[in-house]
Design a protein around this motif. Sequence first.
Motif, PDB file in Angstrom:
ATOM      1  N   CYS A   1     -47.182  25.741  86.869  1.00 47.38           N
ATOM      2  CA  CYS A   1     -46.892  26.889  86.011  1.00 47.38           C
ATOM      3  C   CYS A   1     -47.422  28.125  86.734  1.00 47.38           C
ATOM      4  O   CYS A   1     -47.927  28.028  87.847  1.00 47.38           O
TER       5      CYS A   1
ATOM      6  N   CYS B   1     -54.631  23.641  80.077  1.00 47.82           N
ATOM      7  CA  CYS B   1     -54.217  24.648  81.060  1.00 47.82           C
ATOM      8  C   CYS B   1     -54.135  25.997  80.364  1.00 47.82           C
ATOM      9  O   CYS B   1     -53.805  26.070  79.176  1.00 47.82           O
TER      10      CYS B   1
ATOM     11  N   CYS C   1     -51.924  28.095  80.491  1.00 41.71           N
ATOM     12  CA  CYS C   1     -50.559  28.428  80.064  1.00 41.71           C
ATOM     13  C   CYS C   1     -50.253  27.878  78.673  1.00 41.71           C
ATOM     14  O   CYS C   1     -49.238  28.225  78.078  1.00 41.71           O
TER      15      CYS C   1
ATOM     16  N   HIS D   1     -47.655  20.399  86.163  1.00 42.55           N
ATOM     17  CA  HIS D   1     -47.486  19.722  84.876  1.00 42.55           C
ATOM     18  C   HIS D   1     -46.426  18.629  85.003  1.00 42.55           C
ATOM     19  O   HIS D   1     -45.306  18.901  85.416  1.00 42.55           O
TER      20      HIS D   1
HETATM   21 ZN   LIG Z   1     -50.078  25.389  83.006  1.00 43.46          ZN
END
Ligand SMILES: [Zn+2]
Length: 429
Positions: A247, A309, A311, A254
Motif C-alpha cells: 500500500c 497497517c 492504511c 498486503h
Molecule cells: Zn497498508
Amino acid sequence: MVFDSTETASREELREVQDGRLRETVRNAYENVEFYRETFDEAGLSPADIESVEDLSKLPFTTKEDFRDHYPTGMFAVDMDDVIRVHASSGTTGKPKIVGYTREDLDVWSKAVARCLVAAGVGSDDVVQNAYGYGLFTGGLGLHQGVEELGATVIPIGGGNTQRQVELLSDLGSDVIACTPSYALYLAEVADDMGIDIRDLPLRTVIFGAEPCTEPMRNEIEARLGVTGIDIYGLSEIVGPGVSVECEAQDGLHIWEDYFYPEVVDPNTGDPVEEGEEGELVLTTLAKDALPVLRYRTGDLTTLDYGTCECGRTCVRMDNITGRSDDLIIVRGVNFYPSEIESVVLEFDEIAPHYRIDLRREGTLDRVEITVELVEEFGGSLSDLEGRIQKRLSNVLSFTPDELNLVEYGDIARTEVGKVQRVYDHRGQ
Ligand SMILES: [Zn+2]
C-alpha cells in the motif's frame, strides 16, 4: 481508499470467510483432481478433516514438481469446456506449468488486481501503461484486466518497444507504469538518450513485479524516475500478479487473505516458523475453481506481519521478496543471494545499477566473477574503486569474489522483454 470492504474486515470475519472457502476448495480438489485424492488417501485424510485453515498443516505440500508431473492439465479440477483461458509460467528448465481459469476465476483475479491498484494509490481517473508482456505470461493480461475492473484507462503496450514507451508516457501523460524493476531503470536510460527526463512527466507511480527488488534498487527507481515504487507479487501457479501488493505506506505487501491463505515454513523442515521469522512462503488458493492449489511451496523467502497497517487494511503483510530459495548460490561452501550483491552495487555512486554474476568451475574449484558497470561520467581511479568494492563485497558475502570486472557504461546487456538474467552458472557445462 479500498476497492472493497473485505480489505478492512475484522480478523474474525476474515477467518470465517477463509474457513468456508477452504472447505469448498478442499472438496473441489479431492473430488476432481486425482493427484489430491491420492495425496489425501496416502495421508489417511478425508476432506472432512480440514474444517479450518488451522487444519491445513495436516496436509502435505504441493510443489512445482507436482505441476510438472501432471503436465499439462492434470492439476485442473474442471473440464476444458469450463476453462475460458490458460496461461503458462516461464520455467527456465523443462516444460512450463500450465494454469487455467474459469470465468469466476478470472473475476476473482481481476478483483485481486483492482485491489492492488487501489492500494498502490491508483484511481479510476488514472492512465496505466502496462509494460508487462502479454501472452502466456500472466503479467500482461493479469494487470490489464485489473485496470479495467477498476475503471482506469489501460494502455496495453506490453513489453519492449522502449522508445515508444517513453513517447506514450509523454504524449498520453500516463500516471502509472507497470513493469519489472530492471526495465524501469532501462526506461529512464532510454528517455535520457532521447533528451527526456521522466521526472518532468506526469508519471507518479511504478508498479513493479516479476523480479526480486532490493530496497536500494527501489530507491534508485524512485530517484531516477521521480515516482513512488510499489511492489506487486504473484505467481502463475496461484493466480498471477495480484496475490499481494504494497500500500502507499510501503511497509510490506498486503496478501488478499480471503483469496490466498499464507503460511511461512522452514524451507528445510517444512515446519511453521514463528510470526516475524523468515521462511518459505506457502500459499493455498481459497477462491479458485479450475486450479485449486493446496499448500503450494512458492520457493520465495519472506516473513509475515499481522500487525495493524497505517492504511487501515487488516490483511496480513508479507515482506518484499528479495530471494527465492531456488536463487541461493552455493560456492565453496558459502551461501549467498544475488540480492546481497545488488545492495552492494547500489551503494556506490561510481557504478551503475546493473551487474552480472558468472559462476565457473576450474578443476574442482568454483570461481565467482562479478561484473559491474561504471557510470557514464566516471573519472576516478579504477584500482581504488575496485579495492573499495571488493572490500565491501567480502564484508557482505564473507568471501572475496575471485574476479571483479569494471566495464564501461552500457556494456551489460539490458533486458527489454521478460525477466532480467543476472546469474550465469557455467559450472557443469
Ligand atoms: Zn497498508
